[in-house]
Design an enzyme around this catalytic site. Structure first.
Site, mmCIF file in Angstrom:
data_model
loop_
_atom_site.group_PDB
_atom_site.id
_atom_site.type_symbol
_atom_site.label_atom_id
_atom_site.label_comp_id
_atom_site.label_asym_id
_atom_site.label_seq_id
_atom_site.Cartn_x
_atom_site.Cartn_y
_atom_site.Cartn_z
ATOM 1 C CE LYS A 159 -3.972 0.430 2.271
ATOM 2 N NZ LYS A 159 -5.099 0.457 1.339
HETATM 3 N N1 PMP Z 1 -7.299 -3.151 -3.022
HETATM 4 C C1 PMP Z 1 -6.866 -1.895 -2.844
HETATM 5 C C2 PMP Z 1 -6.196 -1.193 -3.973
HETATM 6 C C3 PMP Z 1 -7.062 -1.250 -1.604
HETATM 7 O O1 PMP Z 1 -6.636 -0.007 -1.430
HETATM 8 C C4 PMP Z 1 -7.746 -1.932 -0.579
HETATM 9 C C5 PMP Z 1 -8.005 -1.250 0.734
HETATM 10 N N2 PMP Z 1 -6.980 -1.460 1.647
HETATM 11 C C6 PMP Z 1 -8.155 -3.257 -0.809
HETATM 12 C C7 PMP Z 1 -7.922 -3.829 -2.043
HETATM 13 C C8 PMP Z 1 -8.825 -4.052 0.264
HETATM 14 O O2 PMP Z 1 -7.886 -4.442 1.246
HETATM 15 P P1 PMP Z 1 -8.336 -4.645 2.752
HETATM 16 O O3 PMP Z 1 -9.433 -5.628 2.739
HETATM 17 O O4 PMP Z 1 -7.125 -5.188 3.422
HETATM 18 O O5 PMP Z 1 -8.748 -3.337 3.269
#
Ligand code: PMP
Length: 309
Positions: A159
């Protein structure tokens, strides 16, 4: 949308008032996006006056992995991050659902994008948060003309702040054209994910989601939904998904911390299934909301309950 944060943040090694958590305009992370972030949710239980934090250790594990992918140094362990977060939550004591934003960033003010020998600083703030996207109405989704960043440009598995310009472009295109959200294809033309959520479809009773080799973030919600489906004896496939499969799917939904579980009504103006919330989606969605609120006995280990003052 202006966001009002809760009063206390963690910044430069200590708890401060949110208005004192400020950096210079010259900050390297601000100039070049040399930062990584996380996003977690806590759900307020009014009756028992606790916040249920969803999968905090898994979130911090991924957070540290993101820093590791960039190859930066960082002073905090996962357990220290957990302690800081739960302490700050107690100090803020919100009586609402809340979103946590941990942030590791190059806080120095040297000019130039450079990760060599770099140590990241840490900050954390919290905001009240209800729905990020409507979970009940059925979303209208656009396949974006912007391709997802790839593993060998900026890894979507991490991220990384700067990488979210890619998401912002796709979201802009979707919103300005009257859609609720975008879905990305990767450079090989496979379906990836939304701008900030993973995507699932259902075909003939099988739950299908793009594989982790298809340029997606390895979502914690994604992993939870897969586990939940397996526990419910719903067959699951993690594999490449073609664009037109979105059109002919029986059901589709997004899953992510912000988005939670939000069902998709149409993609590129093609109705998904009968244009109503699907059976498997409904089952998973309803169960998911019970679990994150700490109300499902079976999934207690995913929830850290913090008593609120
Ligand atoms: N894909 C992206 C690009 C994201 O930013 C997120 C949000 N964190 C997710 C998927 C979902 O991840 P998570 O379930 O860990 O929040």
């Amino acid at each position: 949308m202006k966001t009002e944060a809760l009063p206390f943040a963690f910044f430069q090694g200590k708890v401060v008032k949110i208005e004192d958590a400020k950096v210079s305009i010259m900050t390297n992370a601000l100039q070049y996006g040399t930062a990584v972030f996380g996003g977690m949710r806590g759900y307020y239980n009014k009756k028992e006056n606790y916040i249920s934090v969803f999968r905090i250790d898994d979130h911090y594990k991924r957070f540290l992995s993101s820093i590791h992918i960039l190859g930066c140094k960082f002073a905090y362990s996962a357990s220290e991050l957990r302690d800081i977060t739960l302490e700050l939550l107690k100090k803020n004591s919100p009586k609402t659902d809340v979103y946590f934003r941990p942030f590791a960033y190059l806080g120095h003010t040297n000019i130039g994008p450079n990760l060599a020998d770099a140590t990241m600083d840490f900050s954390l703030y919290m905001i009240p948060m209800g729905e990020y996207l409507p979970v009940d109405k059925g979303l209208s989704v656009l396949v974006s003309s912007w391709r997802r960043i790839t593993e060998n440009s900026i890894s979507p598995r991490a991220k990384i702040s700067g990488a979210y310009v890619n998401s912002a472009l796709a979201r802009k295109e979707a919103l300005e054209n009257g859609y609720d959200e975008a879905v990305f294809l990767n450079d090989r033309g496979h379906v990836c994910e939304g701008s900030a959520a993973n995507i699932f479809i259902v075909r003939d009773g099988v739950l299908i989601t793009p594989s982790i080799a298809d340029d997606i973030l390895e979502g914690i919600t994604r992993r939870s939904i897969i586990q939940l489906a397996k526990d419910l004896n719903i067959p699951v496939e993690e594999r490449s998904v073609a664009r037109s499969e979105l059109y002919i799917a029986d059901e589709a939904f997004f899953a992510g911390t912000g988005v939670q579980v939000a069902w998709i009504r149409e993609v590129d103006k093609r109705l998904v299934g009968n244009g109503k919330r699907g059976k498997i989606t409904g089952l998973l969605q309803d169960k998911f909301f019970k679990i994150v609120r700490g109300e499902d006995e079976k999934y207690q280990e995913w929830c850290t309950k913090v008593k609120i003052k």
